[in-house]
Design an enzyme around this catalytic site. Structure first.
Site, PDB file in Angstrom:
ATOM      1  CG  ASP A   1      17.063  -9.028  22.973  1.00  0.00           C
ATOM      2  OD1 ASP A   1      17.286  -7.832  23.249  1.00  0.00           O
ATOM      3  OD2 ASP A   1      17.677  -9.645  22.085  1.00  0.00           O
TER       4      ASP A   1
ATOM      5  CG  HIS B   1      13.279 -10.243  19.206  1.00  0.00           C
ATOM      6  ND1 HIS B   1      14.593  -9.931  18.964  1.00  0.00           N
ATOM      7  CD2 HIS B   1      13.308 -11.219  20.152  1.00  0.00           C
ATOM      8  CE1 HIS B   1      15.375 -10.676  19.737  1.00  0.00           C
ATOM      9  NE2 HIS B   1      14.624 -11.470  20.457  1.00  0.00           N
TER      10      HIS B   1
ATOM     11  CB  CYS C   1      12.354 -12.391  23.367  1.00  0.00           C
ATOM     12  SG  CYS C   1      14.061 -12.953  23.571  1.00  0.00           S
TER      13      CYS C   1
HETATM   14 ZN    ZN Z   1      15.087 -13.067  21.639  1.00  0.00          ZN
END
Ligand code: ZN
Length: 490
Positions: free
Chosen positions: A153, A219, A151
């Protein structure tokens, strides 16, 4: 996102709480590589502290702006606290008009990033010298390419070098919001990889019995599962895992449908707890199928093997995997899984040693947005929110999420949102550098137009960079929103 009101950068520099390990070496897992842990920590602390020194420095600067000899004292303080000087144009006439702290802030963030980036390519602080060894190991396991999509992030940006302890240059990493990687882009990479095997025998000969391995990393947050999980999947862990698995299967289907003669790839799904870096490994079964609800938990493995003898770590873990699974994948996949889990045991201890077993910054605390294509030098957790994209329109959703995060972190306090726009290019392709530079400028204009309210209020600043990745060169600055003549011409 729901916690926007409380999203403020921690006033405490990360190093403050991390000054010393809380576990003595004899409390570590026998397989933990403690020398590597201390080297990785020294690097993390050095970079994080450089960024977290910026705000306290600016607070001091703001307080002394009316004092005699301000300009000279400010430069002296900047050199000693941050390691670089400030643009003189931002310091003059401070007795008449207030300092532009917003521009100074953006300048400091960009300068700190540039210095970190230069250091990364010059002195290779995270290299482990094992690229060739890892590639040979990978091929021995039956794979020629390891392609990982985590991801986007920032809390997953360290997944390759830290969480899985892999050599970052031997692994392809491309992040997407929610690990929802682009199937067409992956298919193109797969075709390019197979073509190079035929034409150049790189990384191995086309007739070697190895396959392309695609990994997706989703996650979750074990302490705050409902609000600190994956924003792209509404903080729903199962949804994040199911969606990543679906995308993996789509990619495999795409390869099988597009190329005949038994063309296929192997898949692996990994879940990461962003509180403590514990991974969940969803191993494929004997038929290559993955179950998104069943996995090997690295924390359980850590506990189960904590009294093992120090030698033969990967054999011990392979045996553990065999005992846990009813239908095992190929022996090569088991060997690779054992290596990933073994690396993660070191990382679990790393978080226990230096972050009291759970990061202080369990939510977003990124320092800047990284937008475009590239950023090999960002291998640290919670430093950068990534938006990998070719055009702002195409990546609108990722950019909106990034701006929303930084509205909470910076803009609500009056600090600008720093965005590094970056395009990597291959210098052996004629005209590639000019196109990369052109894309940076297009992206910059599109960003300002989409978030014009921020730009007009001075709450959006950009640094434009390109990098020749085929020569392992440093990144070069090609523009900036800070119009200060002397300062961006490095
Ligand atoms: Zn994420």
């Amino acid at each position: 996102m729901q916690r926007q009101q409380s999203m403020q950068r921690s006033a405490q520099p990360p190093g403050h709480a991390l000054a010393s390990g809380t576990l003595s070496n004899n409390a570590l897992h026998p397989f933990t590589r403690s020398a590597e842990n201390s080297r990785l920590f020294a690097y993390e602390q050095q970079v994080k502290q450089a960024f977290s020194a910026i705000e306290p420095f600016l607070q001091r600067l703001s307080a002394m702006q009316h004092e005699a000899d301000f300009e000279a004292r400010a430069q002296q303080l900047a050199s000693s606290e941050l390691g670089f000087e400030l643009p003189a144009t931002l310091l003059v006439d401070s007795w008449i008009k207030p300092l532009d702290i917003g521009q100074l802030y953006a300048w400091c963030v960009f300068e700190t990033f540039r210095s970190m980036s230069d250091d990364f390519f010059d002195s290779k602080p995270l290299a482990d010298g094992d690229d060739a060894e890892f590639q040979a190991f990978l091929e021995q396991c039956g794979f020629h390419t390891l392609d990982v999509s985590p991801c986007a992030d920032g809390r997953l940006a360290h997944v390759i070098r830290y969480v899985l302890r892999l050599p970052y240059r031997a692994v392809r990493r491309k992040s997407y919001a929610g690990a929802m990687f682009d199937v067409d882009d992956s298919l193109q990479k797969w075709s390019e990889t197979e073509m190079r095997r035929y034409r150049e025998g790189y990384p191995n000969q086309a007739d070697a019995p190895t396959r392309y391995l695609k990994v997706a990393v989703y996650h979750h947050s074990s302490s705050q599962p409902n609000c600190e999980g994956c924003a792209a999947h509404g903080s729903d862990t199962q949804r994040a895992a199911d969606a990543a698995l679906e995308r993996l299967k789509d990619f495999r289907q795409a390869v099988e449908n597009s190329f005949c003669c038994g063309a296929s790839i192997d898949l692996l799904l990994i879940g990461l707890d962003t509180d403590n870096d514990v991974i969940r490994l969803h191993l494929p079964d004997a038929d290559g199928e993955i179950d998104a609800s069943s996995y090997i938990d690295a924390a359980e493995l850590h506990q189960a093997t904590k009294s093992a003898s120090t030698s033969g770590a990967e054999t011990v873990i392979s045996e553990y995997l065999k005992a846990q699974s009813s239908s095992l994948p190929s022996e090569g996949m088991v060997q690779l899984a054992a290596r990933l889990l073994c690396g993660n045991l070191s990382q679990i201890d790393y978080v226990r040693q230096y972050h009291s077993g759970c990061y202080q910054d369990i939510g977003h605390q990124e320092c800047f947005i990284g937008m475009g294509i590239g950023f090999e030098e960002v291998q640290l957790r919670n430093l950068t929110y990534f938006a990998y994209l070719q055009t702002v329109e195409e990546g609108a959703k990722d950019m909106d999420v990034g701006i929303k995060i930084f509205t909470g972190l910076n803009a609500n306090r009056g600090l600008p949102i720093p965005v590094v726009i970056r395009y990597d290019y291959h210098s052996h392709v004629p005209g590639a550098r000019a196109r990369a530079e052109g894309r940076c400028h297009q992206m910059d204009a599109a960003l300002r137009s989409r978030f014009s309210e921020y730009a007009e209020r001075g709450l959006l600043h950009t640094l434009l960079m390109v990098r020749d990745c085929s020569n392992d060169a440093k990144a070069e600055t090609v523009g900036s929103s800070l119009k200060l003549n002397e300062q961006v011409a490095h």
